[in-house]
Design an enzyme around this catalytic site. Structure first.
Site, PDB file in Angstrom:
ATOM      1  N   CYS A   1      60.482  83.729  53.173  1.00 53.16           N
ATOM      2  CA  CYS A   1      59.983  82.231  53.664  1.00 53.16           C
ATOM      3  C   CYS A   1      59.644  81.546  52.318  1.00 53.16           C
ATOM      4  O   CYS A   1      59.605  81.910  51.084  1.00 53.16           O
ATOM      5  CB  CYS A   1      58.636  82.493  54.574  1.00 53.16           C
TER       6      CYS A   1
ATOM      7  N   ASP B   1      84.518  53.495  32.594  1.00 47.63           N
ATOM      8  CA  ASP B   1      85.104  53.478  31.273  1.00 47.63           C
ATOM      9  C   ASP B   1      86.742  53.136  31.696  1.00 47.63           C
ATOM     10  O   ASP B   1      87.112  53.496  32.549  1.00 47.63           O
ATOM     11  CB  ASP B   1      84.915  54.697  30.525  1.00 47.63           C
TER      12      ASP B   1
ATOM     13  N   ASP C   1      80.702  58.064  25.296  1.00 48.34           N
ATOM     14  CA  ASP C   1      80.242  57.776  26.853  1.00 48.34           C
ATOM     15  C   ASP C   1      79.006  58.698  26.837  1.00 48.34           C
ATOM     16  O   ASP C   1      78.367  58.471  27.882  1.00 48.34           O
ATOM     17  CB  ASP C   1      81.561  57.714  27.698  1.00 48.34           C
TER      18      ASP C   1
ATOM     19  N   ASP D   1      84.727  59.682  29.655  1.00 47.19           N
ATOM     20  CA  ASP D   1      85.417  60.927  29.410  1.00 47.19           C
ATOM     21  C   ASP D   1      85.284  61.157  27.916  1.00 47.19           C
ATOM     22  O   ASP D   1      85.774  62.053  27.584  1.00 47.19           O
ATOM     23  CB  ASP D   1      86.956  61.149  29.733  1.00 47.19           C
TER      24      ASP D   1
ATOM     25  N   CYS E   1      57.138  82.303  49.973  1.00 54.19           N
ATOM     26  CA  CYS E   1      57.508  83.389  48.804  1.00 54.19           C
ATOM     27  C   CYS E   1      58.108  82.477  47.745  1.00 54.19           C
ATOM     28  O   CYS E   1      58.037  83.030  46.481  1.00 54.19           O
ATOM     29  CB  CYS E   1      58.512  84.492  49.420  1.00 54.19           C
TER      30      CYS E   1
END
Length: 740
Positions: A13, A426, A629, A625, A16
């Site tokens: 549960c 970008d 960036d 990428d 836990c």
């Protein structure tokens, strides 16, 4: 800092989860611990070893083992299947004994305690019930005992107290009937058994349904090759994938699955990389190219040297990233865990109060009413559904995203993605294809041949996309580069170096101006014209004399304009962010349908642009990428790294798009909204279930309607609440991205 994943047994549960997380966080060196009830696993980060973590879990009365490889992952899956079978066996036995006892009792086939032989029959039934309870409910009773030793109470405590008190009361009456009035001589052996049967059935159904949530992970793990054909001393041998080492030479035959990551050393072929990128077209590969484990070879045959094996392969990293995201929690999930942590003690207090009220103020037989209502409260209040509400949805949502090539790093990113109001794109590699080509040479005070030779020499050691365009053009024209000394890069401006006694400068107008290079008006007009055509003019000066312009163009992606329009249709503001000059940026933006442009931005200033947008109240998603960036990706509310980009960009981002298509951002947003909606449905259902169930179980309807909830019905309701949550989460598996 290391990341360790454990399989944890013995969690039932949300209570836990809190106890295991607290124990792990208390281990010296641990900085973060995420426990997933749905997966019965834990993900821990910090400067710590697995043995210390396993010991900490064991101190909570549970067991753990480390998951280190895809093989361990598969063993964990096998263990879960075995657990399902065991739960079904426990259900069948408890039901096989409890159901006939219930039917016989309701039909009047069993004798009363005062009938001849009745007491002996009930004592025998009580002992039979005890034996079945020990087999079918041992995990609950052992868990309750362990919790009592540590003064910790959870779902096991509630079930053990509910069924245990029912058996003990019934056994005492069977042995000494006269200790309670005749009206109170009700026996609850069958109730204890049927409750255990229903709870075990609920857990089994939950396990079966939960297994479906890991389908994406199983598909990913299924991509891994089982064997590799190693070439040693001219002999080729098939060996298990686990024994492949870095540097091994591996043969790949037509149609085979590539075993591990590596570099082609001999031969060529086409490779289906759709499992990574989502792109259906095979990719040409030849000597020196990288291959990725799990991808499919075409018709060619080649040799490659293993560069990454085991947990270091791209596929293993993808599985690890998905697992990490599935184990993480959004803020709404952590709130549910905090509530669950105090829930069981509150329920036990309510149960005690219920018993006292019925015992002292209830109708005759008071002891029977007090026992039944208390048992019903304890059984119906188990917070299983509450603990499963968030992790189940996160697991399915993150897995579904992975199927679309969207790797989400954590639950918070999944939660925030659906709230994005502005997408910052970008330019290079995101809106454009990221493979610039040299389109024009404009020689000033030199020849085109010499201009390209100087440019190629200066760019020989660079990995910049623009450099690749010039070097490719030089190779096509059979122009060789020469050594350059004192090479220096100026971030966001260009590069410089000494070439045969002359100083070379190559870059944008800012670099030229800073170094005193004069740009004539006629050249300035040409620069402007090139920029308006979405080309990037690169200026080259020798000893501070401008000698030419190299025009490089990076074509717009075919789907860029459509993607931007889709973003606008979704009500998103789209901004283009680039270090390129304003004219080029505006030209690209016009073609893509973008109105707002931030151009001429240096790498160190990109995150400031994101911060300005956030200052206006925008929730920003940044798509990039490159290394330049990384800061902006980290600053954004949600950073999206294009999978073809750099490792640094992907580390800084919250989401990795395995395809270079920015339309995947929309898929991530859709999945975020669907997942968070599913979590809210689950939490609402779990809270309503407990909020309404506990008062009804305590007998709140009895004074007005004379209605009490049967403990058996309470057991069924508790079991089915978990199954309902899991089934609702599995609806996300039907998710389909809108046209993408």
């Amino acid at each position: 800092m290391t990341t360790i994943r454990l399989a944890v047994d013995g969690m039932n549960c949300a209570g836990c989860v809190g106890k295991v997380e607290a124990a792990l966080l208390a281990v010296p060196g641990v900085t973060e611990a995420m426990v997933n009830l749905a997966e019965r696993s834990a993900l821990i980060k910090g400067d710590v070893d697995a043995a210390s973590l396993i010991a900490a879990v064991q101190d909570t009365g549970r067991s753990a083992r480390e998951i280190r490889s895809l093989v361990d992952e598969q063993e964990h899956e096998t263990a879960e299947l075995q657990r399902f079978r065991l739960q079904m066996k426990k259900f069948i036995l408890a039901a096989a004994v409890g159901a006939p006892m219930f039917v016989a009792g309701m039909s009047g086939w069993l004798p009363g305690l005062t009938a001849t032989g009745g007491q002996l029959i009930w004592i025998v039934l009580g002992l039979l019930t005890l034996a079945v309870m020990i087999y079918s409910g041992s995990q609950f009773y052992l868990g309750a005992v362990n919790g009592l030793r540590r003064l910790q109470f959870d779902m096991d405590s509630l079930i053990a107290m509910g069924t245990g008190s029912a058996w003990l009361y019934s056994m005492l009456i069977s042995i000494w009937p006269d200790i309670v009035p005749v009206m109170g001589q009700h026996l609850y052996f069958e109730a204890a058994l049927i409750i255990l049967a229903l709870i075990n059935l609920g857990h089994a159904l939950e396990l079966r349904a939960r297994g479906k949530t890991s389908e994406a992970i199983r598909r990913l793990m299924g991509l891994a090759a089982k064997t590799a054909r190693i070439v040693r001393d001219g002999d080729e041998t098939d060996v298990p994938i686990e024994v492949v080492q870095i540097g091994d030479t591996i043969r790949v035959r037509p149609g085979e699955k590539i075993a591990v990551d590596g570099i082609i050393s001999e031969g060529h072929s086409t490779i289906d990389e759709s499992m990574l990128t989502g792109e259906p077209m095979p990719v040409e590969k030849t000597t020196g190219d990288q291959v990725v484990g799990g991808t499919i070879n075409g018709r060619g045959s080649f040799l490659f040297q293993a560069s990454h094996v085991g947990a270091d392969t791209v596929l293993a990293h993808i599985v690890a990233m998905v697992r990490q995201a599935q184990s993480s929690k959004p803020r709404i999930g952590r709130l549910a865990d905090k509530i669950a942590a105090v829930f069981v003690p509150v329920v036990m207090a309510i149960a005690a109060t219920t018993f006292l009220i019925w015992f002292y103020a209830g109708p005759e037989p008071q002891i029977s009413y007090a026992l039944v209502t208390t048992m019903t409260v304890l059984i119906i209040a188990c917070p299983c559904a509450l603990g499963l509400a968030t992790p189940m949805s996160i697991m399915v949502g993150v897995g579904k995203a992975a199927e679309y090539g969207v790797l989400i790093k954590n639950g918070e990113a999944l939660e925030r993605a659906g709230k994005i109001t502005t997408v910052v794109l970008d330019k290079t590699g995101t809106l454009t294809i990221g493979k610039p080509t040299l389109t024009e040479l404009i020689a000033l005070n030199t020849s085109e041949y010499e201009l390209l030779r100087l440019a190629a020499s200066l760019e020989a050691g660079s990995e910049h996309p623009l450099a690749a365009a010039m070097l490719a053009a030089a190779v096509e024209r059979d122009i060789s580069s020469e050594p350059v000394n004192a090479f220096k890069a100026h971030s966001g401006r260009g590069i410089e170096g000494d070439f045969q006694g002359s100083q070379l400068l190559m870059g944008n107008q800012l670099l030229m101006t800073d170094n005193g290079v004069v740009i004539p008006d006629v050249v300035q007009k040409k620069i402007t014209a090139l920029s308006e055509q979405a080309a990037t003019p690169i200026l080259l000066a020798r000893d501070r004399l401008l000698v030419g312009i190299l025009s490089v163009s990076d074509p717009l992606r075919d789907d860029a304009k459509e993607t931007v329009q889709q973003m606008h249709d979704e009500g998103l503001q789209v901004v283009m962010l680039t270090g390129d000059n304003h004219e080029t940026a505006r030209a690209v933006a016009r073609k893509a349908g973008i109105v707002e442009v931030m151009a001429g931005v240096l790498p160190e200033d990109k995150d400031a642009c994101i911060e300005r947008l956030q200052g206006k109240g925008e929730i920003v998603g940044m798509v990039g990428d490159g290394i330049n960036d990384a800061a902006a990706l980290a600053r954004a509310d949600v950073g999206f790294a294009i999978g073809a980009g750099t490792d640094i960009a992907m580390e800084s981002a919250d989401v990795t798009l395995m395809s270079s298509n920015p339309a995947s951002v929309l898929t991530a947003i859709e999945i975020s909204k669907a997942t968070m909606g599913n979590i809210r449905q689950n939490l609402f259902g779990a809270f309503v279930y407990n909020s309404l169930g506990i008062p009804v179980a305590a007998g709140i309807l009895y004074p007005v309607f004379g209605v009490l909830l049967n403990p058996i019905i309470a057991g069924a309701a508790m079991a089915m609440s978990s199954v309902t949550v899991v089934s609702n989460a599995n609806r996300l598996r039907l998710f389909k991205s809108a046209g993408r």
